[in-house]
Design a protein around this motif. Sequence first.
Motif, PDB file in Angstrom:
ATOM      1  N   ASP A  21       1.136  -2.612  -4.409  1.00  0.00           N
ATOM      2  CA  ASP A  21       0.914  -2.543  -5.844  1.00  0.00           C
ATOM      3  C   ASP A  21       0.764  -3.937  -6.442  1.00  0.00           C
ATOM      4  O   ASP A  21       1.320  -4.918  -5.953  1.00  0.00           O
ATOM      5  N   ASN A  75       5.845  -1.851   0.584  1.00  0.00           N
ATOM      6  CA  ASN A  75       6.325  -0.679  -0.138  1.00  0.00           C
ATOM      7  C   ASN A  75       7.311   0.137   0.682  1.00  0.00           C
ATOM      8  O   ASN A  75       8.092   0.908   0.142  1.00  0.00           O
ATOM      9  N   LYS A  92       4.211   8.182   1.287  1.00  0.00           N
ATOM     10  CA  LYS A  92       3.420   7.058   0.782  1.00  0.00           C
ATOM     11  C   LYS A  92       4.130   6.392  -0.378  1.00  0.00           C
ATOM     12  O   LYS A  92       4.361   7.025  -1.418  1.00  0.00           O
ATOM     13  N   ASP A  93       4.449   5.122  -0.182  1.00  0.00           N
ATOM     14  CA  ASP A  93       4.931   4.234  -1.239  1.00  0.00           C
ATOM     15  C   ASP A  93       6.158   4.761  -1.971  1.00  0.00           C
ATOM     16  O   ASP A  93       6.434   4.355  -3.095  1.00  0.00           O
TER      17      ASP A  93
END
Length: 528
Positions: free
Chosen positions: A174, A220, A402-403
């Motif tokens: 990010d 992440n 995810k993340d």
Amino acid sequence: MKALTVLLLASLLSNVFLSEYSFASGLKNYSMPQDSTIVIPADSIIDIDLLLNDTTLFEEVNDTDTLKSDSLVNTKIDSVMVKKQDSIKVKPVVPKKPEEVIPQSVIELNKMFSDYRKYSEWAQDRWDDIYLSLSEIKMKADYFKFVVPLTYYSKAFEEASGIDDWIPRDIIVDDSLRKASMLEEGMPKMQISSELDRKINRQLLDFYVNYPELVLKNENSLLDLDFLSSKEMTSAYKEENIISLIDNNAGIGQMSGSELLVLKPNFWTSGGSGYLQFSQNYISANWYKGGESTKSLLSGFSWQIKYDDKQKTQFETKLEWKLGFITAPSDTVHTYKANNDLLRLTSKLGYKAIQNWYYTLSAEFQTQFFSSYATNSDDLVSALFSPATLNIGLGMDYKFIKDGKVNLSVLLNPLNYTLYSVMSDEVDPTKFNIKEGHKKESVLGSRVNATLTWKIIPSLLWESKFSYTTNYEQVLSEWENTFTFVVNKYLSTKLFVHARYDDGVSKEPDQSYFQFQELFSFGVNYTW
């Protein structure tokens, strides 16, 4: 006679003397040009016989091919002894090569290259040494990248590929992680840490290039990383006597107690959440459209425990319940009724096959807490363990995370066993996939079960559970959705949407196999 002999000797000596005197006089009267030389070609041979027939005598010549005029001297004949058949060789002069002067800058540059090669070989040996002690690394927060699990940090790539103020866009991490660098402005201490971080990133970049198969995570992934607390780390320290270390051979294939750091990895994690929601609706008795005032209370609880050895084996168990009550003014028999009642226990044991796929053995048990009655009647509709459903399946489980925002699990069971049961004699079994006159029913078939947790935005969470069970003659499918709108850490609003399709139950002619339930409420929420 004697007088004649003496006369002859005197005459002979006088002739010799006169001859020698005339030769010397002629030599004195002859002069050679100053510094003139007689050139003798290299490797030439001077015949001694010619020298004996000549009156000119030469001095010995050493390592030269020229004779100066000063080298001719007057010498008595009897002072020179010459042997016949000897020869004199004159050696050629080989010119010496001029000495080459190496600049000092070149010497220093060569030394620098030599030192660098030695250092590079030494550093490479240390880099490849997996037993290298971390004691040489200072225990500072700046070195955290060396002690956390192998992780890809985008900053290393950006610093190597950036040009001036331009940096390549990272589609994995990010932008918020990159904006953190703005904090360095005006903070000297942070600048020092930043310079050290750049040096660390150069080392990590070399590791990414040479050992890419060992880097399995990105930045992440650290959001879900559980760090060991100080209570989970045990270290021992004591002063050692050097004599005692020598006596017991400590340090030779052994490790002393002061160097031992015991880390106790914990592969188990647990967590849960709970909520209490309340809603109220008031309608006056003379409201022009009519209606009833109602109050409702909804509570929920979930607790989950997981085991993950970070290699092959995973195990998880989840316990959850939902319990809701609503007032029923139109029901003359009951003051309130249970409108939501669920108790469910789910377990999965998985062994990794490839990437995100796991061979999985799963089980799910589902029932309810309280009894439920028909409106204006004491007829029992459902109760504890009436009904109860058990599913046991064997198949594959696909997991995608995810993340820290999306957590998806899709369980495919080609082989699934389902047991429906009803314990109470007052409950109609035909409403729960059981034949009339029976209290349980066993079904073999297949099952698909999917769960999704998605943080759409920081203040909106979507939790979904879908199941599809079939014996290739009948179908039972459910889709549960919970939308949580977070106000703050303790307050939230929830929207429940529950759809169900079951064509294996008895129904009235004007009814459908499709069922639907929805509830919107506001209340307290807490997660740990």
